[in-house]
Motif scaffolding. Structure first.
Motif, PDB file in Angstrom:
ATOM      1  N   PRO A 185       0.832  -1.203   0.000  1.00  0.00           N
ATOM      2  CA  PRO A 185       0.000   0.000   0.000  1.00  0.00           C
ATOM      3  C   PRO A 185       0.872   1.261   0.000  1.00  0.00           C
ATOM      4  O   PRO A 185       1.865   1.325   0.737  1.00  0.00           O
ATOM      5  N   PHE A 186       0.496   2.250  -0.784  1.00  0.00           N
ATOM      6  CA  PHE A 186       1.298   3.465  -0.906  1.00  0.00           C
ATOM      7  C   PHE A 186       1.485   4.150   0.447  1.00  0.00           C
ATOM      8  O   PHE A 186       2.527   4.771   0.697  1.00  0.00           O
ATOM      9  N   LEU A 187       0.499   4.045   1.324  1.00  0.00           N
ATOM     10  CA  LEU A 187       0.600   4.669   2.646  1.00  0.00           C
ATOM     11  C   LEU A 187       1.643   4.006   3.531  1.00  0.00           C
ATOM     12  O   LEU A 187       2.068   4.580   4.536  1.00  0.00           O
ATOM     13  N   GLU A 188       2.065   2.801   3.156  1.00  0.00           N
ATOM     14  CA  GLU A 188       2.957   2.038   4.021  1.00  0.00           C
ATOM     15  C   GLU A 188       4.343   1.801   3.429  1.00  0.00           C
ATOM     16  O   GLU A 188       5.273   1.471   4.172  1.00  0.00           O
ATOM     17  N   THR A 189       4.500   1.903   2.123  1.00  0.00           N
ATOM     18  CA  THR A 189       5.807   1.632   1.511  1.00  0.00           C
ATOM     19  C   THR A 189       6.808   2.733   1.876  1.00  0.00           C
ATOM     20  O   THR A 189       6.431   3.853   2.232  1.00  0.00           O
ATOM     21  N   GLU A 190       8.097   2.403   1.766  1.00  0.00           N
ATOM     22  CA  GLU A 190       9.162   3.299   2.220  1.00  0.00           C
ATOM     23  C   GLU A 190       9.482   4.339   1.151  1.00  0.00           C
ATOM     24  O   GLU A 190       9.780   3.996   0.006  1.00  0.00           O
ATOM     25  N   LEU A 191       9.448   5.604   1.536  1.00  0.00           N
ATOM     26  CA  LEU A 191       9.741   6.688   0.593  1.00  0.00           C
ATOM     27  C   LEU A 191      11.162   6.586   0.055  1.00  0.00           C
ATOM     28  O   LEU A 191      11.392   6.786  -1.145  1.00  0.00           O
ATOM     29  N   ASP A 192      12.132   6.268   0.912  1.00  0.00           N
ATOM     30  CA  ASP A 192      13.525   6.186   0.448  1.00  0.00           C
ATOM     31  C   ASP A 192      13.679   5.128  -0.640  1.00  0.00           C
ATOM     32  O   ASP A 192      14.386   5.345  -1.630  1.00  0.00           O
ATOM     33  N   LYS A 193      13.022   3.985  -0.470  1.00  0.00           N
ATOM     34  CA  LYS A 193      13.098   2.932  -1.487  1.00  0.00           C
ATOM     35  C   LYS A 193      12.438   3.392  -2.780  1.00  0.00           C
ATOM     36  O   LYS A 193      12.937   3.125  -3.878  1.00  0.00           O
ATOM     37  N   GLU A 194      11.308   4.087  -2.660  1.00  0.00           N
ATOM     38  CA  GLU A 194      10.618   4.584  -3.851  1.00  0.00           C
ATOM     39  C   GLU A 194      11.472   5.596  -4.604  1.00  0.00           C
ATOM     40  O   GLU A 194      11.513   5.593  -5.843  1.00  0.00           O
ATOM     41  N   LEU A 195      12.161   6.454  -3.879  1.00  0.00           N
ATOM     42  CA  LEU A 195      13.005   7.446  -4.536  1.00  0.00           C
ATOM     43  C   LEU A 195      14.206   6.784  -5.210  1.00  0.00           C
ATOM     44  O   LEU A 195      14.627   7.207  -6.295  1.00  0.00           O
ATOM     45  N   ARG A 196      14.752   5.726  -4.592  1.00  0.00           N
ATOM     46  CA  ARG A 196      15.817   4.973  -5.258  1.00  0.00           C
ATOM     47  C   ARG A 196      15.274   4.312  -6.526  1.00  0.00           C
ATOM     48  O   ARG A 196      15.967   4.234  -7.551  1.00  0.00           O
ATOM     49  N   MET A 197      14.037   3.824  -6.454  1.00  0.00           N
ATOM     50  CA  MET A 197      13.411   3.209  -7.618  1.00  0.00           C
ATOM     51  C   MET A 197      13.275   4.220  -8.758  1.00  0.00           C
ATOM     52  O   MET A 197      13.562   3.916  -9.917  1.00  0.00           O
ATOM     53  N   VAL A 198      12.849   5.419  -8.424  1.00  0.00           N
ATOM     54  CA  VAL A 198      12.753   6.472  -9.441  1.00  0.00           C
ATOM     55  C   VAL A 198      14.132   6.779 -10.019  1.00  0.00           C
ATOM     56  O   VAL A 198      14.290   6.964 -11.237  1.00  0.00           O
TER      57      VAL A 198
END
Length: 254
Positions: A89-102
């Motif tokens: 869920p977007f509310l629970e996933t880690e922002l740092d990991k998402e930014l690395r993904m981007v």
């Protein structure tokens, strides 16, 4: 003279399989990934000249370092494969990991597509394949929201640049591989608990190489997934988002 191919994200999965199949076809290789030990192990298994280039492509300067290292070389094929996903869920996933993904899925693809297409245009030949996903052909994917968004970027960029190259009658080919589920380490990195049925990495790469040979812009491996993606254009976008969300939420079940 043997052809020369560069593969990013070569330490496992689809990237490693590209290395095996291209080596079997006589290509000399440059393998790029973060894990030096994995690259060394893979290189030792291959039958053609194989160099390794450890790099963290989440960093823009490392992408540029790779492009600079290739500037004076004839690159016949560049496989822009590095990338990863995340599930939850977007509310629970880690922002740092998402930014690395981007950084890896978008910024690295942008930098390397730009630099390598420019180089291939100067050298008068070459082929570049961006590894996207069937996720990028859909309007969105709840529970893998950031991953779907990054792959939509890759598909859109690839289609647009390919059209520009065709319009100028360029000798450079650019395509985008858009597989559905593939049996790799992707699910482990993406925190997937229940993997959906998928194709093998070997089959995926065989389809990709056939698509490159036919100069297809969008390559969807497997008749079932290709048919599903073709029919998806007939379905309402809210329905596609709902179906994608149902499929991705299944990955979170134990």
């Amino acid at each position: 003279m043997p052809k020369f191919a560069v593969i990013t994200g070569a330490s496992s999965g689809i990237g490693a399989e590209f290395a095996r199949q291209l080596s079997a076809r006589g290509y000399q290789l440059l393998l790029v990934a973060r894990r030096t030990d994995r690259l060394q192990q893979l290189s030792a298994q291959l039958t053609t000249v194989c160099e390794i280039f450890p790099a963290d492509l989440s960093r823009a300067e490392e992408c540029c370092r790779l492009a600079d290292a290739l500037r004076e070389r004839q690159v016949d094929l560049f496989i822009n494969n590095a990338g990863f996903g995340d599930c939850g869920p977007f509310l629970e996933t880690e922002l740092d990991k998402e930014l690395r993904m981007v950084d890896v899925n978008v910024r690295a693809v942008q930098i390397l597509t730009k630099r390598m297409v420019q180089q291939m245009e100067r050298q008068g030949s070459g082929a570049l394949l961006n590894v996207g996903s069937s996720a990028g052909l859909l309007p969105g994917g709840p529970y893998m929201a950031t991953y779907y968004a990054t792959k939509a970027y890759v598909v859109s960029l690839s289609q647009a640049v390919a059209a520009e190259l065709r319009a100028r009658h360029s000798p450079v080919y650019l395509g985008c591989l858009c597989p559905g589920p593939v049996h790799t380490e992707f699910n482990q990195v993406a925190n997937v608990r229940f993997a959906l049925p998928g194709i093998s990495a070997a089959y995926c790469v065989r389809c990709a190489l056939a698509g490159i040979r036919r100069r297809r812009t969008i390559i969807v491996p497997g008749p079932a997934m290709a048919t599903a993606m073709a029919l998806s254009h007939l379905a309402p976008r809210p329905l596609l988002v709902a179906v994608a969300g149902w499929q991705q939420k299944r990955k979170l079940s134990r």
